[in-house]
Design an enzyme around this catalytic site. Sequence first.
Site, short mmCIF file in Angstrom:
data_model
loop_
_atom_site.label_atom_id
_atom_site.label_comp_id
_atom_site.label_asym_id
_atom_site.label_seq_id
_atom_site.Cartn_x
_atom_site.Cartn_y
_atom_site.Cartn_z
N LYS A 153 0.83 -1.22 0.00
CA LYS A 153 0.00 0.00 0.00
C LYS A 153 0.85 1.26 0.00
CE LYS A 153 -4.37 -1.84 1.57
NZ LYS A 153 -5.41 -1.90 2.62
N ARG A 172 -3.56 -9.87 5.14
CA ARG A 172 -3.90 -9.94 3.70
C ARG A 172 -2.71 -9.45 2.88
NH1 ARG A 172 -5.99 -6.51 -0.20
NH2 ARG A 172 -7.51 -7.42 -1.61
#
Length: 279
Positions: free
Chosen positions: A222, A256
């Site tokens: 991210k 995740r």
Amino acid sequence: MPELKCSSRTLSLARTHVMGVLNVTPDSFSDGGQYTTAELAVRQASLMVEQGASLVDIGGESTRPGAAEVSVQEELDRVCPVVERVVKECDVVVSVDTSKPEVMTEVVRLGCGLVNDVRAFSFEGAIDAIKNSDVAICVMHMQGDPSTMQRAPGYDDVVGDVQAYLRQRLSLLMQAGVAQERVVLDPGFGFGKSLAHNLDLLRDLSSLSGLGCPVLVGLSRKSMIGHILDRDVDGRLYGSVSAAVVAAMNGAKIIRVHDVAETVDALKVVDAVLGVGRR
Ligand code: 8Y4
């Protein structure tokens, strides 16, 4: 030791689990949309299972800012053939990343084990779609909506605000008849949060476990990792694995990730330090 029941499968919460990301969007930028056909998707899922993933998260809607909206039919067409085959062919909990009640109903019927909704089951009919089943659900915090959420995220106290929101959603779900034992909570890294907000949430992640549900986090590749390292998505592996280690040390039970093998190794070290496997 507590467990998470995911339909016909059960995850022990005594250790940290890896959830592998399996995008089935033609425009998913992290895998370049290479796995759009069911055949390639199943091959990718099998590889992630071999590498130690306990769950695979199948998603047919991109939540990237600016991504096109996907119709119910389009999402069903993308997701269902893959869910059906991975459920049958792989020894793994199948998670489906969706906010649409129509998709939830269908994937529950196909045997998925977890419904992962970045909109926290806020669409009309979403709670009804999962309540009379035995799938686990992941309830995530997001500020705003995917198209605008990164414009000017703001909080009084990000940790307190996220915790209060998740407590409220949990209470609503329980009122609707969803057992707390089915619920996983997620602070939603990058979903309407600045770098400072994300760092506050990661540093204080253990406070989220106080709500009594296992915690799931998605940090992999991210932009918070990109900002810390000043690297584009291809250069975020070590940063992502480091963030996964911090999250697991702070109590996250499901991580995740895009890079399953590397993260599984790192989390084995964390679990050894945490004393997993000892009486
Ligand atoms: C590079 C790669 C840059 C990926 C950004 C991204 C989460 C999630 C997503 C999460 C849960 C993403 C579906 C965003 N993130 N579900 N989904 N938690 N529960 N962005 O953090 O991976 S998609």
